[in-house]
Each structure stands twice: as C-alpha cells, then as structure tokens.
Design an enzyme around this catalytic site. Sequence first.
Site, mmCIF file in Angstrom:
data_model
loop_
_atom_site.group_PDB
_atom_site.id
_atom_site.type_symbol
_atom_site.label_atom_id
_atom_site.label_comp_id
_atom_site.label_asym_id
_atom_site.label_seq_id
_atom_site.Cartn_x
_atom_site.Cartn_y
_atom_site.Cartn_z
ATOM 1 N N GLY A 296 0.840 -1.212 0.000
ATOM 2 C CA GLY A 296 0.000 0.000 0.000
ATOM 3 C C GLY A 296 0.867 1.251 0.000
ATOM 4 N N ARG B 256 1.052 -4.933 -5.770
ATOM 5 C CA ARG B 256 1.179 -6.209 -5.072
ATOM 6 C C ARG B 256 1.428 -7.250 -6.165
ATOM 7 N NH1 ARG B 256 -2.939 -3.497 -1.843
ATOM 8 N NH2 ARG B 256 -1.977 -2.965 0.135
ATOM 9 N N ASP C 101 5.643 -5.122 6.053
ATOM 10 C CA ASP C 101 6.149 -6.459 6.400
ATOM 11 C C ASP C 101 6.254 -7.398 5.195
ATOM 12 O OD1 ASP C 101 6.509 -6.161 9.055
ATOM 13 O OD2 ASP C 101 4.655 -7.150 9.678
ATOM 14 N N THR D 176 4.160 2.323 5.685
ATOM 15 C CA THR D 176 2.759 1.892 5.735
ATOM 16 C C THR D 176 1.995 2.813 6.678
ATOM 17 O OG1 THR D 176 1.220 0.218 6.561
ATOM 18 C CG2 THR D 176 3.448 0.093 7.426
ATOM 19 N N ASP E 63 -0.329 1.943 8.434
ATOM 20 C CA ASP E 63 -0.912 1.139 9.522
ATOM 21 C C ASP E 63 -0.100 1.139 10.824
ATOM 22 O OD1 ASP E 63 -2.943 0.482 7.827
ATOM 23 O OD2 ASP E 63 -2.258 -1.559 7.421
ATOM 24 N N ASP F 16 2.088 -0.867 11.689
ATOM 25 C CA ASP F 16 2.014 -2.240 12.214
ATOM 26 C C ASP F 16 3.304 -3.040 12.014
ATOM 27 O OD1 ASP F 16 1.835 -2.420 9.482
ATOM 28 O OD2 ASP F 16 0.209 -3.874 9.464
ATOM 29 N N ARG G 203 -6.614 -3.120 8.493
ATOM 30 C CA ARG G 203 -7.279 -4.424 8.362
ATOM 31 C C ARG G 203 -6.924 -5.310 9.549
ATOM 32 N NH1 ARG G 203 -6.203 -6.569 2.645
ATOM 33 N NH2 ARG G 203 -7.341 -4.699 2.090
HETATM 34 P P1 ADP Z 1 3.119 -4.637 2.687
HETATM 35 O O1 ADP Z 1 4.501 -4.587 2.193
HETATM 36 O O2 ADP Z 1 2.492 -3.285 2.815
HETATM 37 O O3 ADP Z 1 2.975 -5.509 3.921
HETATM 38 P P2 ADP Z 1 1.927 -6.772 1.094
HETATM 39 O O4 ADP Z 1 1.806 -7.723 2.240
HETATM 40 O O5 ADP Z 1 0.788 -6.641 0.152
HETATM 41 O O6 ADP Z 1 2.214 -5.292 1.549
HETATM 42 O O7 ADP Z 1 3.244 -7.196 0.294
HETATM 43 C C1 ADP Z 1 3.669 -6.485 -0.838
HETATM 44 C C2 ADP Z 1 4.311 -7.437 -1.803
HETATM 45 O O8 ADP Z 1 5.466 -8.022 -1.207
HETATM 46 C C3 ADP Z 1 3.450 -8.628 -2.195
HETATM 47 O O9 ADP Z 1 2.526 -8.339 -3.210
HETATM 48 C C4 ADP Z 1 4.496 -9.614 -2.676
HETATM 49 O O10 ADP Z 1 4.920 -9.330 -3.979
HETATM 50 C C5 ADP Z 1 5.649 -9.346 -1.710
HETATM 51 N N1 ADP Z 1 5.578 -10.315 -0.610
HETATM 52 C C6 ADP Z 1 4.707 -10.349 0.418
HETATM 53 N N2 ADP Z 1 4.904 -11.417 1.211
HETATM 54 C C7 ADP Z 1 5.937 -12.102 0.663
HETATM 55 C C8 ADP Z 1 6.623 -13.334 0.980
HETATM 56 N N3 ADP Z 1 6.297 -14.061 2.049
HETATM 57 N N4 ADP Z 1 7.633 -13.705 0.171
HETATM 58 C C9 ADP Z 1 7.982 -12.986 -0.911
HETATM 59 N N5 ADP Z 1 7.370 -11.829 -1.256
HETATM 60 C C10 ADP Z 1 6.379 -11.397 -0.513
HETATM 61 O O1 F6P Z 2 -1.725 -1.378 4.548
HETATM 62 C C1 F6P Z 2 -2.335 -0.159 4.314
HETATM 63 C C2 F6P Z 2 -3.800 -0.354 4.027
HETATM 64 O O2 F6P Z 2 -4.349 0.910 3.730
HETATM 65 C C3 F6P Z 2 -4.602 -1.047 5.120
HETATM 66 O O3 F6P Z 2 -4.977 -0.202 6.183
HETATM 67 C C4 F6P Z 2 -5.775 -1.551 4.332
HETATM 68 O O4 F6P Z 2 -6.359 -2.658 4.955
HETATM 69 C C5 F6P Z 2 -5.167 -1.937 3.034
HETATM 70 O O5 F6P Z 2 -3.985 -1.175 2.887
HETATM 71 C C6 F6P Z 2 -6.080 -1.707 1.864
HETATM 72 O O6 F6P Z 2 -5.383 -1.921 0.707
HETATM 73 P P1 F6P Z 2 -5.988 -1.786 -0.764
HETATM 74 O O7 F6P Z 2 -7.323 -1.141 -0.658
HETATM 75 O O8 F6P Z 2 -4.982 -0.979 -1.502
HETATM 76 O O9 F6P Z 2 -6.035 -3.182 -1.264
#
Ligand code: ADP
Ligand code: F6P
Length: 326
Positions: A15, A76, A107, A129, A131, A133, A175
């Site tokens: 995000g 993503r 994360d 982020t 969040d 978090d 979330r």
């Molecule tokens: P954030 O970085 O905000 O936590 P996401 O969890 O959506 O957001 O992760 C962003 C991108 O990072 C994912 O779409 C994916 O490409 C990559 N990613 C997430 N988790 C993993 C994982 N366990 N191993 C490898 N890549 C990952």
């Molecule tokens: O991680 C940031 C965040 O805005 C969360 O608070 C929310 O749950 C999520 O991303 C929503 O993501 P999107 O609407 O881009 O899928």
Amino acid sequence: MAKEINTIGVLTSGGDAPGMNAAIRAVVRTALARGKKVKGIMKGYHGLLREEIIDMDINSVSDIIQKGGTILYTARCMEFMTPEGQKKAADICKKHGIDGLVVIGGDGSFRGAQKLSHLGVNTVGVPGTIDLDIACTDFTIGFDTAVNTAMEAIDKVRDTSTSHERCSIIEVMGRHAGYIALWCGIANGAEDILLPERYDNNEQKIINHIITNRKRGKKHHIIINAEGIGHSASMAKRIEAATGMETRATILGHMQRGGSPTCKDRVYASIMGAYAVDLLCAGKSNRVVAYKHGEYIDYEIDEALAMKKDIDEYQFEISQLLSGKW
Ligand code: ADP
Ligand code: F6P
C-alpha cells in the site's frame, strides 16, 4: 570483506503511504552523493519482474517531497511470492547491475527483500505503511499523515453529528492493526473505539453506553471502528434500532492514504532513506531501518519479522477511560 556497491535500486511496494516520495528522494540523493548510480524500479516487485527500471539522477526527485503517493508507483505481486519469481527478480537485478536494493514498504515487502538478499542481492527495508504495524519500529512512513487526515475528517463528521443529535460510526483503515483507530479515538474524543486487537463483539456494551450518554445529555455519539472489524453499515442499523438514536456510518477509505505528507513523515522518511543507503554503502544487507526509543537503528530482517506488536495496554486503558467508560 563485502564487495563494494556500485548501483543502488529503489522500489516502493504494498500500500502506498504519504512520505514515500521523501524516502525515494533521500535514497537517490544520498546514493548519488556517495558516488553510486541509482535505478528506480517501477511498480514494486511487479515492475522488477517486467524490467520496468529507469536511471535516476538528481532531477528525477525534484519537486516530489511534498507530494503524496509514490512517483515509482506501487503494486502487489503474486508472481514474486514464488521461488521462481524471486530467482527471476534476483537475476534481473544482476543483469541491470543492481547490487544494492532499498525496498520501501511493509512487512510483506520486507519478506520479499529477505528472499532477494538470500539470493545475493543486498537489500535494506524502509518501513512505509499508514498502519504503523511493523513491530520493530515506533515510526512507519505515512502513519502521521494518515492519522491527521482521518482526525480532520472525523472532526467534520462530528459537527454534523452533533447538529442532528446522531450517532456516527466512522470506519478508519487498518485491516489487522488498530493504531489509526486508537489514535483517532483519543484525538477525536470518541465515545467508543473498536480495535481489531481488542474487540469483543459485544454490541450491547456500545448500546448501553449510548443510552447512558443520552441520559446525561450527550448530543452525539462517535464510534471509531477499524476496517478490520468492518460491518459499519449493518452495525449502524442495529444500533439505531436498539437505541432509537439516528445512526449513520461513514467509511473514510483511501482518502487516508493520500495527500501531502506531514512534516514528521517527510523528515523521518528522509532520514530513513538516507540511512538505508548508508547501510548498503557500509556493506550491510538483509537489514530494516527502524526508529525505536528516539533513535534511528537497524535490525536483521529475520529478527525484525519475528517481532510481534500489540496495542500498548496503558494507551488502550486510557483511551477507554477518556471515552467515559470507567
Ligand atoms: P506490505 O509490504 O504493505 O505488507 P503486502 O503484504 O501486500 O504489503 O506485500 C507487498 C508485496 O510483497 C506482495 O505483493 C508480494 O509481492 C511481496 N511479498 C509479500 N509477502 C511475501 C513473501 N512471504 N515472500 C515474498 N514476497 C512477498
Ligand atoms: O496497509 C495499508 C492499508 O491501507 C490497510 O490499512 C488496508 O487494509 C489496506 O492497505 C487496503 O489496501 P488496498 O485497498 O490498496 O487493497
């Protein structure tokens, strides 16, 4: 002795968050100042797998520090979750001479950075982020802006809520994490604050609180509900039926992720972006930049990802007390 880094790549992932541009700017300018080449990777890991890679110079990051979103775009990417995708991404980094990579995200993005570092690409994560978090850090890029945006919006809803003597359920983002809800709950003086980490599903308690407050002459009742709990519209219907108080739901949504970053988000993001480059220049890899107890520090990604974060119990208790529940 670690091999010297020549080219640093930078991407934003997950995000978007206000302040990401300040971090990108700091990465680019610090790297250039340290004599490195810089490549911008568009659309996170998705763009990396498609070789959407651009050369960046000092002008590439002019006039962006005040802008929300991310000039590198974000995405993503499911393909990158697979070992094949990760190997392909590491090979693409090598092909483009990217021997150091700064990943700005949450994360999930750090898990991706960890995989790349195990495949020989030096990586450093910068927490981005709204969040808040990420367990290893007290600051994440975007939270301060998002929570201020939400706070201002909630003040506005409160005005009309009071005029109409209504109950308002205002849903904020988060979330899995209730930090935006908790901070707005305190900052906006909400009557009820519902956090995914603490919610007991007891609507009757909220209903009783509204009835008690009405009896002592309260003109409105503001409920801050976190996205992770959701169901604000149906909750509003049930609360209205049980209390007789007109109840409306407002979902703030993505407006919380946009807008010009606050001073705090710009400054901390700038320092963190620069810090990430200096870690790479010092031969470090598989690290996350963090801000903890008033200091910028860094952790091994594995250690950072193993940490757990929870709502501070004292903060939570005081938020409840100030909302009139004791
Ligand atoms: P954030 O970085 O905000 O936590 P996401 O969890 O959506 O957001 O992760 C962003 C991108 O990072 C994912 O779409 C994916 O490409 C990559 N990613 C997430 N988790 C993993 C994982 N366990 N191993 C490898 N890549 C990952
Ligand atoms: O991680 C940031 C965040 O805005 C969360 O608070 C929310 O749950 C999520 O991303 C929503 O993501 P999107 O609407 O881009 O899928």
